[in-house]
Design an enzyme around this catalytic site. Structure first.
Site, PDB file in Angstrom:
ATOM      1  N   CYS A  22      54.873  22.634  67.116  1.00 29.56           N
ATOM      2  CA  CYS A  22      53.488  22.515  67.581  1.00 29.56           C
ATOM      3  C   CYS A  22      52.727  23.838  67.601  1.00 29.56           C
ATOM      4  CB  CYS A  22      53.454  21.888  68.974  1.00 29.56           C
ATOM      5  SG  CYS A  22      54.475  20.415  69.128  1.00 29.56           S
ATOM      6  N   HIS A 157      47.470  24.588  75.920  1.00 20.78           N
ATOM      7  CA  HIS A 157      48.191  23.648  75.053  1.00 20.78           C
ATOM      8  C   HIS A 157      47.956  22.235  75.574  1.00 20.78           C
ATOM      9  CE1 HIS A 157      51.063  22.623  71.989  1.00 20.78           C
ATOM     10  NE2 HIS A 157      51.918  22.093  72.851  1.00 20.78           N
ATOM     11  N   HIS A 197      46.776  15.192  69.729  1.00 23.32           N
ATOM     12  CA  HIS A 197      47.690  16.307  69.462  1.00 23.32           C
ATOM     13  C   HIS A 197      47.945  16.398  67.964  1.00 23.32           C
ATOM     14  CE1 HIS A 197      50.716  19.227  69.710  1.00 23.32           C
ATOM     15  NE2 HIS A 197      51.540  18.691  70.598  1.00 23.32           N
TER      16      HIS A 197
END
Length: 279
Positions: A22, A157, A197
């Site tokens: 990620c 995040h 995401h």
């Protein structure tokens, strides 16, 4: 893909793909900045792409209870129960400020500093390490010569998971809130509430949001934020989440400053510090 683009456009600098899950695209930004600062190149393209072309990944994440059943990413909310997979691409152009000014380029933000580190061993490979996150933040602001309490906004995040959100915000608050006046709260948000995401491309999505926010002097609201997560002591950490469009806090003579966080599934953490471009 990186090499094919270099071939197509006859680009001769460092050319490679980065895989830290990620945090990949923000780690790529860190490496691109390092290449420019070290004189390896005088301009760089960096970014990330996420396409969901097969079902196995979604099945695996679902079995691991990582995905939100209602299809909403509820970052920092008491109802946070997982993230939402999404697709997208983002690319930024990086140049030395002096060259961008000389070339008359539109400048959205200036990179003041970057940092990358690793969680090391935790109780599970996907579980974050607050101590490592705090160390990364301190190093990023030390290298940038920026006092953490000067930062007005953090693009977190913020995946909307019950474990990850409290760990991340406690790390942010412990570093950025330590010497901050109580009335000078740091605003924190996550673009994942808007677009989901983007996984490997999520870091550059947050970077673009933060740069646009600095450029336009506005901070967009965090969607789906209704009841603060009780495991996040916002007041003690001197953090707050915006629920409506806000003007950037008045900084007086100081520049607008923002930090961008990105954490990888495998434990690689990245942070980029952005500053408003000169008038």
């Amino acid at each position: 893909a990186a090499n094919r683009l270099s071939y197509l456009f006859d680009i001769h600098g460092p050319s490679f793909a980065v895989d830290t899950a990620c945090s990949s695209s923000l780690v790529a930004t860190h490496l691109a900045c390092q290449s420019i600062w070290n004189g390896e190149c005088e301009m760089a393209l960096t970014g990330g792409v996420n396409l969901i072309l097969r079902p196995e990944g979604t099945i695996g994440f679902s079995k691991a209870s990582m995905l939100a059943p209602d299809g909403r990413c509820k970052s920092f909310d008491a109802r946070a129960n997982g993230y939402v997979r999404s697709e997208g691409a983002g690319v930024v152009v990086l140049k030395p400020l002096s060259k961008a000014l000389a070339d008359g380029d539109p400048i959205y933000a200036v990179v003041r500093g970057t940092a990358v580190n690793q969680d090391g061993r935790t109780t599970g490979i996907s579980l974050p390490n607050r101590v490592a996150q705090e160390a990364m933040l301190r190093e990023a602001y030390r290298q940038a010569g920026v006092a953490p309490e000067q930062v007005q906004y953090i693009e977190a995040h913020g995946t909307g998971t019950p474990v990850g959100d409290p760990i991340e915000l406690k790390a942010i608050g412990n570093v950025l809130g330590r010497d901050r006046a109580a009335e000078n709260t740091c605003i924190v948000g996550s673009v994942k509430t808007n677009i989901g995401h983007l996984e490997a491309a999520s870091g550059v999505a947050g970077l673009i949001k933060a740069a646009l926010s600095i450029k336009h002097g506005q901070i967009p609201p965090n969607l789906h934020f209704e009841t603060p997560n009780p495991d996040i002591p916002f007041e003690d950490l001197k953090l707050r989440v915006p629920t409506v469009m806000e003007q950037w806090p008045d900084t007086g003579a100081a520049p607008r400053l923002a930090g961008v966080n990105s954490f990888g599934f495998g434990g690689t953490n990245a942070h980029v510090i952005l500053e408003a471009a000169p008038d």
